[in-house]
Design a protein around this motif. Sequence first.
Motif, PDB file in Angstrom:
ATOM      1  N   TYR A 264       2.333 -11.116  14.960  1.00 35.42           N
ATOM      2  CA  TYR A 264       1.123 -11.865  14.610  1.00 35.42           C
ATOM      3  C   TYR A 264       0.512 -11.324  13.329  1.00 35.42           C
ATOM      4  N   VAL A 265       0.443 -10.004  13.241  1.00 37.38           N
ATOM      5  CA  VAL A 265      -0.114  -9.362  12.051  1.00 37.38           C
ATOM      6  C   VAL A 265       0.679  -9.771  10.807  1.00 37.38           C
ATOM      7  N   TYR A 266       1.988  -9.776  10.935  1.00 33.55           N
ATOM      8  CA  TYR A 266       2.832 -10.156   9.796  1.00 33.55           C
ATOM      9  C   TYR A 266       2.676 -11.640   9.473  1.00 33.55           C
ATOM     10  N   ASN A 267       2.761 -12.485  10.495  1.00 30.36           N
ATOM     11  CA  ASN A 267       2.658 -13.924  10.264  1.00 30.36           C
ATOM     12  C   ASN A 267       1.326 -14.293   9.627  1.00 30.36           C
ATOM     13  N   MET A 268       0.264 -13.638  10.092  1.00 28.31           N
ATOM     14  CA  MET A 268      -1.046 -13.958   9.533  1.00 28.31           C
ATOM     15  C   MET A 268      -1.108 -13.564   8.066  1.00 28.31           C
ATOM     16  N   ALA A 269      -0.591 -12.384   7.750  1.00 27.46           N
ATOM     17  CA  ALA A 269      -0.661 -11.907   6.371  1.00 27.46           C
ATOM     18  C   ALA A 269       0.126 -12.810   5.434  1.00 27.46           C
ATOM     19  N   THR A 270       1.225 -13.389   5.924  1.00 24.08           N
ATOM     20  CA  THR A 270       2.037 -14.217   5.042  1.00 24.08           C
ATOM     21  C   THR A 270       1.621 -15.682   5.085  1.00 24.08           C
TER      22      THR A 270
ATOM     23  N   VAL B 130       4.328  15.623  11.891  1.00 25.45           N
ATOM     24  CA  VAL B 130       3.267  14.751  12.400  1.00 25.45           C
ATOM     25  C   VAL B 130       3.500  13.298  11.992  1.00 25.45           C
ATOM     26  N   THR B 131       4.192  13.085  10.870  1.00 29.14           N
ATOM     27  CA  THR B 131       4.395  11.699  10.410  1.00 29.14           C
ATOM     28  C   THR B 131       5.190  10.865  11.410  1.00 29.14           C
ATOM     29  N   MET B 132       5.856  11.519  12.376  1.00 30.61           N
ATOM     30  CA  MET B 132       6.530  10.762  13.429  1.00 30.61           C
ATOM     31  C   MET B 132       5.548   9.894  14.198  1.00 30.61           C
ATOM     32  N   TYR B 133       4.318  10.356  14.294  1.00 31.15           N
ATOM     33  CA  TYR B 133       3.334   9.638  15.106  1.00 31.15           C
ATOM     34  C   TYR B 133       2.345   8.847  14.259  1.00 31.15           C
ATOM     35  N   ILE B 134       2.524   8.876  12.937  1.00 30.03           N
ATOM     36  CA  ILE B 134       1.613   8.146  12.067  1.00 30.03           C
ATOM     37  C   ILE B 134       2.218   6.806  11.719  1.00 30.03           C
ATOM     38  N   ASN B 135       1.463   5.757  11.946  1.00 30.19           N
ATOM     39  CA  ASN B 135       1.933   4.431  11.569  1.00 30.19           C
ATOM     40  C   ASN B 135       0.743   3.641  11.050  1.00 30.19           C
ATOM     41  N   ALA B 136       0.746   3.380   9.751  1.00 32.34           N
ATOM     42  CA  ALA B 136      -0.405   2.712   9.153  1.00 32.34           C
ATOM     43  C   ALA B 136      -0.428   1.229   9.504  1.00 32.34           C
ATOM     44  N   GLY B 137       0.709   0.656   9.837  1.00 34.15           N
ATOM     45  CA  GLY B 137       0.804  -0.791  10.057  1.00 34.15           C
ATOM     46  C   GLY B 137       1.542  -1.435   8.894  1.00 34.15           C
ATOM     47  N   ILE B 138       2.121  -2.612   9.153  1.00 32.68           N
ATOM     48  CA  ILE B 138       3.011  -3.204   8.149  1.00 32.68           C
ATOM     49  C   ILE B 138       2.268  -3.571   6.864  1.00 32.68           C
ATOM     50  N   THR B 227      13.570  -5.492   3.441  1.00 32.90           N
ATOM     51  CA  THR B 227      13.880  -6.578   2.514  1.00 32.90           C
ATOM     52  C   THR B 227      12.840  -7.684   2.665  1.00 32.90           C
ATOM     53  N   LEU B 228      12.537  -7.992   3.909  1.00 35.04           N
ATOM     54  CA  LEU B 228      11.578  -9.052   4.203  1.00 35.04           C
ATOM     55  C   LEU B 228      10.222  -8.768   3.560  1.00 35.04           C
ATOM     56  N   LEU B 229       9.784  -7.507   3.639  1.00 31.67           N
ATOM     57  CA  LEU B 229       8.448  -7.173   3.153  1.00 31.67           C
ATOM     58  C   LEU B 229       8.424  -6.923   1.651  1.00 31.67           C
ATOM     59  N   LEU B 230       9.425  -6.215   1.146  1.00 29.01           N
ATOM     60  CA  LEU B 230       9.305  -5.703  -0.227  1.00 29.01           C
ATOM     61  C   LEU B 230       9.995  -6.563  -1.271  1.00 29.01           C
ATOM     62  N   MET B 231      11.080  -7.239  -0.905  1.00 27.73           N
ATOM     63  CA  MET B 231      11.915  -7.840  -1.945  1.00 27.73           C
ATOM     64  C   MET B 231      11.764  -9.358  -1.971  1.00 27.73           C
ATOM     65  N   SER B 232      11.507  -9.903  -3.156  1.00 27.24           N
ATOM     66  CA  SER B 232      11.514 -11.356  -3.283  1.00 27.24           C
ATOM     67  C   SER B 232      12.562 -11.805  -4.287  1.00 27.24           C
ATOM     68  N   GLU B 233      13.203 -10.858  -4.950  1.00 30.73           N
ATOM     69  CA  GLU B 233      14.253 -11.214  -5.908  1.00 30.73           C
ATOM     70  C   GLU B 233      15.590 -11.336  -5.179  1.00 30.73           C
ATOM     71  N   PRO B 234      16.220 -12.513  -5.247  1.00 32.45           N
ATOM     72  CA  PRO B 234      17.489 -12.706  -4.521  1.00 32.45           C
ATOM     73  C   PRO B 234      18.544 -11.667  -4.869  1.00 32.45           C
ATOM     74  N   LYS B 235      18.461 -11.105  -6.076  1.00 32.13           N
ATOM     75  CA  LYS B 235      19.471 -10.122  -6.466  1.00 32.13           C
ATOM     76  C   LYS B 235      19.430  -8.876  -5.579  1.00 32.13           C
ATOM     77  N   LEU B 236      18.262  -8.609  -4.992  1.00 34.85           N
ATOM     78  CA  LEU B 236      18.105  -7.393  -4.190  1.00 34.85           C
ATOM     79  C   LEU B 236      18.238  -7.646  -2.685  1.00 34.85           C
ATOM     80  N   TYR B 237      18.566  -8.877  -2.314  1.00 37.34           N
ATOM     81  CA  TYR B 237      18.738  -9.178  -0.895  1.00 37.34           C
ATOM     82  C   TYR B 237      19.932  -8.406  -0.341  1.00 37.34           C
ATOM     83  N   THR B 238      19.821  -8.022   0.944  1.00 36.48           N
ATOM     84  CA  THR B 238      20.937  -7.341   1.600  1.00 36.48           C
ATOM     85  C   THR B 238      21.734  -8.354   2.418  1.00 36.48           C
TER      86      THR B 238
END
Lengths: 310, 313
Positions: A264-270, B130-138, B227-238
């Motif tokens: 949901y978080v992802y879909n909303m952001a996009t 500690v970074t194992m337990y840190i997750n900022a969110g997507i 890839t989904l989040l960071l890349m929009s250039e088709p050349k960098l698609y996996t």
Amino acid sequence: MQKAERRIDYKKRRSYIEFLYILPFLVLVALFSYFPLYGWIYAFHDYRPPFPITNETFVGFKWFATIVNNPVRLKNVLRVLRNTFAMSGISLFFSWFPMVFAVFLNEIKCKPFRKFVQTVTTLPNFISWVLVFAFAFTLFGTNGAVNSVLQEIGIISKPISFLKSTDHLWFKMWLWLTWKNAGWAAIMYLAAITGIDEQMIEAAKVDGATRMQIIWNITIPSLLPTYFVIVMLNLANFLSNGMEQYYVFQNAFNQDYIEVLDLYVYNMATSGTGMYPLSTAISILKSLVSVVLLFITNTASKLIRGEGFI
Amino acid sequence: MQQKAVLPEVPKKSKIKTSAGDKVISVITYVVYSFFAFVCVYPFYYIIINSISANNLSERGKIIFWPQEIHFKNYTSVFNLPGLWDAARTSVLRTVIGTVLTVMISAFLGYMFTRKTLWHRKLWYRMVTVTMYINAGIIPWFLTMKLLGMTNNFWGYIFPMIIQPFNIVLCKTYVESVPLELQEAAEIDGAGTLTIFFRIMLPVIKPIMATIAVFAAVNQWNAFQDTLLLMSEPKLYTLQFVLFQYINQASALKALVSNSTSSSAMMASLAHAATATSIRMTVTVVVVFPIICVYPFFQRFFTKGIMIGAVKG
């Protein structure tokens, strides 16, 4: 005196130099693991992508408030929470499955068969969700193997679009998850089984215990500590089912039931510009709840087992 | 005395009692586990036989148990698809570079965190674990990666993935199991921190490095979300990303099929002309193939990995 001082000097210098060796990697950790937390400030700003955030864009807790104040949004959040709870709940409810899988796999006397089963059931763990979806699409699509077999036998006359239907969707998602993970999860239990004292089992056999009695009274109880840790981890991750599985399986027809919190978080952001702050706000709330859950389960584990799992 | 009298009877009794029950259990377990094995193997088999069968049959779901009219045209036509070579190159590059860096960094940091001389060793070790337990969110993660210039940049596949605290912990535990005398002897001979690492530690900790390498490679090869989040250039698609697009965007794939085959469609028979299904199946085989090839050889490393993890956690 001087010599000793020089030695201390040398030691100090060496410890600084060693620090310099690891410094570049600490910088990487700071940038890629800690710096993303800085992204949380976007939840407190009226951020519209091309324009940077400034003092003027600061809006305080406005976005957090809109989650509750906007009735449509609140309904959506509740729907997504329902899906999240359902999927995590089903996983938790069936979390004994890998344990039972391991126990009965261990009962198989023919070693090559046992090895074979273990090998092939572990394999799906190493393919990505995209590939799982590719399998699902080709097997369960309208002209896939399942439909064509069902039609051949005459059970159905028209192909069913399994991937679009919402019937038993949560359970189907659990089935895919289990297909991918159960064999892998069982390995840990199999290791624990080999650690059980042989003499105990021999003694039980002499006393005339049947195989089911041995499983029920010896094997299962010795696996319970491992199972307990798994349940606690499940509880700690109750809100985080990840988004990849649900992202690849989602479509216009099943979205109302498949959207979990992460997705949901992802879909909303996009979905449109200006949605970043709100989805960040939801992310933050989720992270906070997750941390609390982690501490609760860890404390529970400490109380019951005498040691935590962090 | 009494026991002696009873003993011969008990095993006899239990033998008769258990063998009937045992047999039923045995039969059931064999049947059930054969079913599990089939369920796990069949999808792989299904995809492979479909990718080499007549395309007009595979499109209608007629290939179920064995391949029919075997041909390998699909594999040549798939590699003529625009973008597939680029995707394959990106996937291979990120897997190789990412794996090498992950292994080397995990080994080096694992070793350094055992060095008592390291300045504030415990603090840095905690900072990493500690970074194992840190997750900022997507989304916060995506926004900060954008600030760091990791979007549409190949290194966006590498940098966020190469420091994995869990692997570092594994290496540290392994180094700690190596006798300290080995290091001390080298130090007396005048070896520095780095010399000890490269000359003494690396050869000794090879087993754990192999385990980490296998896991890192599988992770890199399977990665999809970045890839989904960071890349929009088709050349960098996996490959994973391209495969997902092929499955999900049927209309785009149709256009692609008619484009790439229009010239040769007249000459190619119906059985060999590429269809949306045949392309999907074949690309799936291409993406899953490395995993299937590697898996039998590295299974023991996988198993070892989870054992160490289980002991630790």
